[in-house]
Design a protein around this motif. Sequence first.
Motif, PDB file in Angstrom:
ATOM      1  N   GLU A  38       0.781  -1.241  -0.069  1.00  0.00           N
ATOM      2  CA  GLU A  38       0.124  -0.090  -0.117  1.00  0.00           C
ATOM      3  C   GLU A  38       0.932   1.094   0.042  1.00  0.00           C
ATOM      4  OE1 GLU A  38      -2.892  -0.355   3.248  1.00  0.00           O
ATOM      5  OE2 GLU A  38      -3.418  -2.007   2.628  1.00  0.00           O
ATOM      6  N   ILE A  39       0.458   2.229  -0.942  1.00  0.00           N
ATOM      7  CA  ILE A  39       1.385   3.031  -0.981  1.00  0.00           C
ATOM      8  C   ILE A  39       0.565   4.608  -0.718  1.00  0.00           C
ATOM      9  CG2 ILE A  39       2.685   4.633  -2.700  1.00  0.00           C
ATOM     10  CD1 ILE A  39       3.562   2.014  -4.340  1.00  0.00           C
ATOM     11  N   GLU A  40       1.246   5.389  -0.206  1.00  0.00           N
ATOM     12  CA  GLU A  40       0.528   6.860  -0.194  1.00  0.00           C
ATOM     13  C   GLU A  40       1.267   7.858  -1.100  1.00  0.00           C
ATOM     14  OE1 GLU A  40       0.676  10.629   3.149  1.00  0.00           O
ATOM     15  OE2 GLU A  40       0.167   8.666   4.010  1.00  0.00           O
ATOM     16  N   PHE A  41       0.476   8.475  -2.065  1.00  0.00           N
ATOM     17  CA  PHE A  41       1.351   9.091  -2.927  1.00  0.00           C
ATOM     18  C   PHE A  41       0.820  10.736  -2.698  1.00  0.00           C
ATOM     19  CE2 PHE A  41       1.008  11.360  -7.129  1.00  0.00           C
ATOM     20  CZ  PHE A  41       2.096  11.169  -7.653  1.00  0.00           C
ATOM     21  N   GLY A  42       1.807  11.472  -2.888  1.00  0.00           N
ATOM     22  CA  GLY A  42       1.587  12.922  -2.881  1.00  0.00           C
ATOM     23  C   GLY A  42       2.541  13.836  -4.084  1.00  0.00           C
ATOM     24  N   TRP A  43       1.921  14.591  -4.540  1.00  0.00           N
ATOM     25  CA  TRP A  43       2.824  15.378  -5.818  1.00  0.00           C
ATOM     26  C   TRP A  43       3.879  15.856  -4.787  1.00  0.00           C
ATOM     27  CZ3 TRP A  43       2.907  15.052 -10.388  1.00  0.00           C
ATOM     28  CH2 TRP A  43       3.356  16.036 -11.136  1.00  0.00           C
ATOM     29  N   THR A  44       4.027  16.377  -3.592  1.00  0.00           N
ATOM     30  CA  THR A  44       5.303  16.973  -3.165  1.00  0.00           C
ATOM     31  C   THR A  44       5.898  16.014  -2.134  1.00  0.00           C
ATOM     32  OG1 THR A  44       4.049  17.952  -1.359  1.00  0.00           O
ATOM     33  CG2 THR A  44       4.169  19.186  -3.495  1.00  0.00           C
ATOM     34  N   ALA A  45       5.597  14.636  -2.056  1.00  0.00           N
ATOM     35  CA  ALA A  45       6.301  13.598  -1.087  1.00  0.00           C
ATOM     36  C   ALA A  45       7.542  13.150  -1.439  1.00  0.00           C
ATOM     37  CB  ALA A  45       5.228  12.784  -1.039  1.00  0.00           C
ATOM     38  N   GLU A  74      -4.461   6.107 -14.818  1.00  0.00           N
ATOM     39  CA  GLU A  74      -5.505   5.326 -15.370  1.00  0.00           C
ATOM     40  C   GLU A  74      -4.982   4.034 -15.901  1.00  0.00           C
ATOM     41  OE1 GLU A  74      -7.650   5.742 -19.793  1.00  0.00           O
ATOM     42  OE2 GLU A  74      -7.076   7.385 -18.859  1.00  0.00           O
ATOM     43  N   LEU A  75      -3.885   3.793 -16.420  1.00  0.00           N
ATOM     44  CA  LEU A  75      -3.382   2.666 -16.510  1.00  0.00           C
ATOM     45  C   LEU A  75      -3.251   1.754 -15.292  1.00  0.00           C
ATOM     46  CD1 LEU A  75      -0.563   4.002 -19.200  1.00  0.00           C
ATOM     47  CD2 LEU A  75      -2.717   2.581 -19.788  1.00  0.00           C
ATOM     48  N   LEU A  76      -2.687   2.147 -14.438  1.00  0.00           N
ATOM     49  CA  LEU A  76      -2.376   1.710 -12.810  1.00  0.00           C
ATOM     50  C   LEU A  76      -4.015   0.958 -12.538  1.00  0.00           C
ATOM     51  CD1 LEU A  76       0.013   3.897 -11.101  1.00  0.00           C
ATOM     52  CD2 LEU A  76       0.680   1.543 -12.151  1.00  0.00           C
ATOM     53  N   ASP A  77      -5.000   1.752 -12.764  1.00  0.00           N
ATOM     54  CA  ASP A  77      -6.426   1.266 -12.346  1.00  0.00           C
ATOM     55  C   ASP A  77      -6.746   0.007 -13.195  1.00  0.00           C
ATOM     56  OD1 ASP A  77      -8.833   1.490 -10.937  1.00  0.00           O
ATOM     57  OD2 ASP A  77      -9.486   2.200 -12.919  1.00  0.00           O
ATOM     58  N   ALA A  78      -6.281   0.281 -14.507  1.00  0.00           N
ATOM     59  CA  ALA A  78      -6.720  -0.900 -15.498  1.00  0.00           C
ATOM     60  C   ALA A  78      -5.791  -2.272 -15.125  1.00  0.00           C
ATOM     61  CB  ALA A  78      -6.453  -0.243 -16.918  1.00  0.00           C
ATOM     62  N   ALA A  79      -4.651  -1.871 -14.521  1.00  0.00           N
ATOM     63  CA  ALA A  79      -3.501  -3.080 -14.084  1.00  0.00           C
ATOM     64  C   ALA A  79      -4.000  -3.798 -12.884  1.00  0.00           C
ATOM     65  CB  ALA A  79      -2.395  -2.472 -14.148  1.00  0.00           C
ATOM     66  N   GLY A  80      -5.224  -3.056 -12.150  1.00  0.00           N
ATOM     67  CA  GLY A  80      -5.681  -3.748 -11.012  1.00  0.00           C
ATOM     68  C   GLY A  80      -5.273  -3.166  -9.660  1.00  0.00           C
ATOM     69  N   VAL A  81      -4.744  -2.042  -9.703  1.00  0.00           N
ATOM     70  CA  VAL A  81      -4.318  -1.113  -8.807  1.00  0.00           C
ATOM     71  C   VAL A  81      -5.441  -0.452  -7.946  1.00  0.00           C
ATOM     72  CG1 VAL A  81      -2.723   0.486  -7.631  1.00  0.00           C
ATOM     73  CG2 VAL A  81      -1.852  -1.152  -9.189  1.00  0.00           C
ATOM     74  N   CYS A  82      -5.788  -0.641  -6.681  1.00  0.00           N
ATOM     75  CA  CYS A  82      -6.827   0.300  -6.370  1.00  0.00           C
ATOM     76  C   CYS A  82      -6.484   1.420  -5.962  1.00  0.00           C
ATOM     77  CB  CYS A  82      -7.351  -0.448  -5.063  1.00  0.00           C
ATOM     78  SG  CYS A  82      -8.576   0.368  -4.012  1.00  0.00           S
ATOM     79  N   LEU A  83      -7.181   2.471  -6.583  1.00  0.00           N
ATOM     80  CA  LEU A  83      -6.878   4.076  -6.403  1.00  0.00           C
ATOM     81  C   LEU A  83      -7.812   4.442  -5.481  1.00  0.00           C
ATOM     82  CD1 LEU A  83      -5.978   5.093  -9.863  1.00  0.00           C
ATOM     83  CD2 LEU A  83      -4.569   4.127  -8.106  1.00  0.00           C
ATOM     84  N   ARG A  84      -7.585   5.422  -4.469  1.00  0.00           N
ATOM     85  CA  ARG A  84      -8.505   6.086  -3.710  1.00  0.00           C
ATOM     86  C   ARG A  84      -7.964   7.314  -3.384  1.00  0.00           C
ATOM     87  NH1 ARG A  84      -8.251   1.896   1.638  1.00  0.00           N
ATOM     88  NH2 ARG A  84      -6.165   2.344   2.584  1.00  0.00           N
TER      89      ARG A  84
END
Length: 971
Positions: free
Chosen positions: A2-9, A221-231
């Motif tokens: 599980e990854i927490e993504f931030g534009w400035t992280a 969009e591609l990660l979502d299509a690859a089965g990664v859950c985005l929230r």
Amino acid sequence: MEIEFGWTADGADWASASAQRARSTSTDGPAGEDDGAPDARLGPRGLVALLQGRLALTHPPVEQAVRIAQTMRLVGEIIAERKGAGAGGDQRSATRDDTEEFWPERSFAVDPWSTAAHLLRLRDASIEAGWGAPDPVHRLPARLAAVRDLEHRAVVGMPGTSGDGGRPASLSPGPADDLRDVIITLTELDSLGASWPLGIDTITLAEYPTALPGLWPRLFELLDAAGVCLRHAGTGPQQAPDLEVVQCLDEWSAADVAARFLSASASPDPTESDQVPLSVLATTDTTVLDRALHRRGMPALGAVDPSTDRAHHQVLGLFLDVATAPVDVHQLAALLDLRVLPGMHRDDEPIGLVPASVRRELLRALTREPGIGPAWRDALARLEEKAASAPAETRDRERRALEAARGIDRLVSEPLPADGLLPGAVADRLGLLTERLRAVARGEGDLLTSLGQVTALREVLGMLEPGVPLTRRTLQQVIDACGGAGRSPLARAEVAPWAVTTRPAQLHAEGGTVLWWGPAEDALPSPMLWDPDEVQTLEEFGARLLPPAQESALHVGAALRALRGASRLIAVLPGRRLETAPSPSGLLTHLESAAGRSAKDRLSPAQLVDGATWSLAGRSLPVRTPELQELTTQQLTSRSAGHRLDHLLPERMSYTQAQALLECPHRWVLEYALGIRPAQVASLPTGPRMIGTLVHAVVETLVDERMDPGLGGTSLEPPDPRRIGEVFDALVPQLASELDLPGRAFERTEVRDRAVRSLRELFAGLADAGLRVTGTESGFSRPLTLQLAGGPREVVFGGSRDLDAQDADGHPTVIDLKWSFSRTRYGDLFDTGEAIQLASYAWSLAEDPDSPAGADHPADVGYFLLRSGEFVSANPSLDTHRRAPMDVPDAWRRLVEGVQMRLDEIAGGTVALGCRQLLEAADIPADAEYRARQKAVATQRDLARAEGGILVEDHCARGDYAQLCLLTGGN
């Protein structure tokens, strides 16, 4: 995962996320409950790097300097091709109008490195935005047309690989290329319906994908299509934390406030958990704060700014400065003296780039002659002799030292021509630097960094056009790009009960307390600015651009979300730092406004103290007010050792020593008796001292050339001005090489013209007076008996006379040569009988059994002012001012008596501060104006002369001993 993504992280540590997840899994709760604690916190660069690893797209790291060099070569090829197409009209492309100017061509001719760097930045920004460079049939704005030409010519890939059609790679991939490759690979997998294990379960986004620029929405969009859950993480806390702001006057008082807060104990509060985290947000350099923490026995934060002033980051530029003609002896001395590592043991001297024995010999040679000449070659000969005669146990070390010395000698004896800095020749010179760094590195990280810079520079030079010379400016730009900023040795992590971060967006306060050290102007990355035509063109061919304000809002929003995540925020403002008031922080102002406060509501350090208790934001500690102490400053005019100092009495003495003893015995004791002197690198002759030595050497050479034993001296015919100029030019590289440096041509010409005119006047004036020169720099060494209180003491008084001459009757004359800006000083010394240097020269001749001069009939004496071409003498044929003859025996008597008095004081254990005695007697401060000081000194000279003594004005305040003589700094 599980990854927490931030534009400035980017730059946030994984440890905070892992610790958060560990805490969350250890708390009681329903099995399988997901509280969203991540395994890692990643920004754009971190997520791309992770996906590269999962998709087998990784490649070795690439220095940005290498990519700029590759771009520089590609741009050069494009320009050459266009010129070739213009010369042969039948070769012109049918799809592109080559009559249009290539946008960077004119600036590339002036500054190729900066132009290539800017064009590369444009190219990377356009790719990251999603732009696909169109075919040449499309007319584009000038900058985008240049980017398109660069993109069509470049083959992206690591050196040694090939692209489509077998073309060799010519441009190493950058972050934008990495992002594009990941998207291309994921697109191919999606189109094939293939499943590829990315190992990522969930990505929690701090921003909505649609709010991100360029290719990033497509990536998610591609990660979502690859089965990664985005929230989405949600908007986060909306209310401001409890805020306390302390405004200090300076960095030191602010450091005390912050250190007290970190060392104070929290007040007992049953509502607070012991697990409430404490974070330190250090947006300002913590050097001063770290010292305050160490004084209290606490760990330092270590958030010290990097700098290009670190020794290991100066090596590369300094080395190439020395390797380029004309050689700057001051840079050469700095290279020889550069210390790059501490000693092996506590009391050992620091380790230099060159061995200590080589450093000492060569610096001593440069101090004697600031150029590459006989003194330099003599130093090399001594090192060769030392290596040849070394015993077996030290022979290898001495031979290695000799090889290092020979390497430095080759570097300066055959320097690279400033107008012919071919990349291959520069790279060859770097071999010596690589050898020296490897010899002393000992696995130290800083020097390994220097080695990495040298390796990067050699790689860059290998990618440039070998037959095109670099300008010094371009070479320095390349060095700067390969060097970067050095990490401070103080920036080391220490185990602490708090987390430290340097950017607000990287905070993970989790409802805890944040100490914000040094809120200042919020540094935001500069977005690439496109004009409206370029924006339209970019979007037409697939780019997705955000307005600059919206890009900045991504950074500001992330910082505010992180700060609002704290339950309590304590901001400590240092006030002035490095003599500059910091710019206000927009983030802090926003938080203060949200809390209904303003700058007027900020606390001062004094408001934190209540009686014997210091408290801030729930933390307190006892304090006490120290007793008031009145400090008295006693203006010392002497220092007493409390015992006799007979061991400091000299065995040898020169006029220079005697003058220093009369000026200030304290300085004499420091410089001559104890040997406390400035480092050799600080003692290189420069300015008037250097020029005076040079012109003295010109006189000596001319006299040696014209000496005729049959005449008993030189011819009375003055030398030709052209010959004087030739000798001057020949001696400049040896004795004043800095005059050959760029920007010094006017000064060199002015000094040369003055020297030629002045020396013509010197020889012509002596000839007109019937004086034949019999010697220059005539050395003497005579016994001198000093009548001291402890008994007679014999010393050897030695030195050298600048110019000896004699008239037709054989009577000698001594002329002292001076390069001075003052036209009255030496005339005043002569007229008042205080020209004691001339008196010492006359005494040396009187003591010479082969000289016709004696105590009853001393030699004639005088000065010749080299800068103005004037004599100071009682001989009317030399000086028309009708001066009275100087009483040489009386001047010598006063000199000897003054020396005896000073030495008696020193032997008795009292060392006078002559410089301070003069100030006290004249009743003037140490910083008195020049005119007031000169008037006071003249008065004291008259008083000393009336008492049969002599006063020699000291120069301690303008010299190297000002602080030791208590003229500057604290007492």
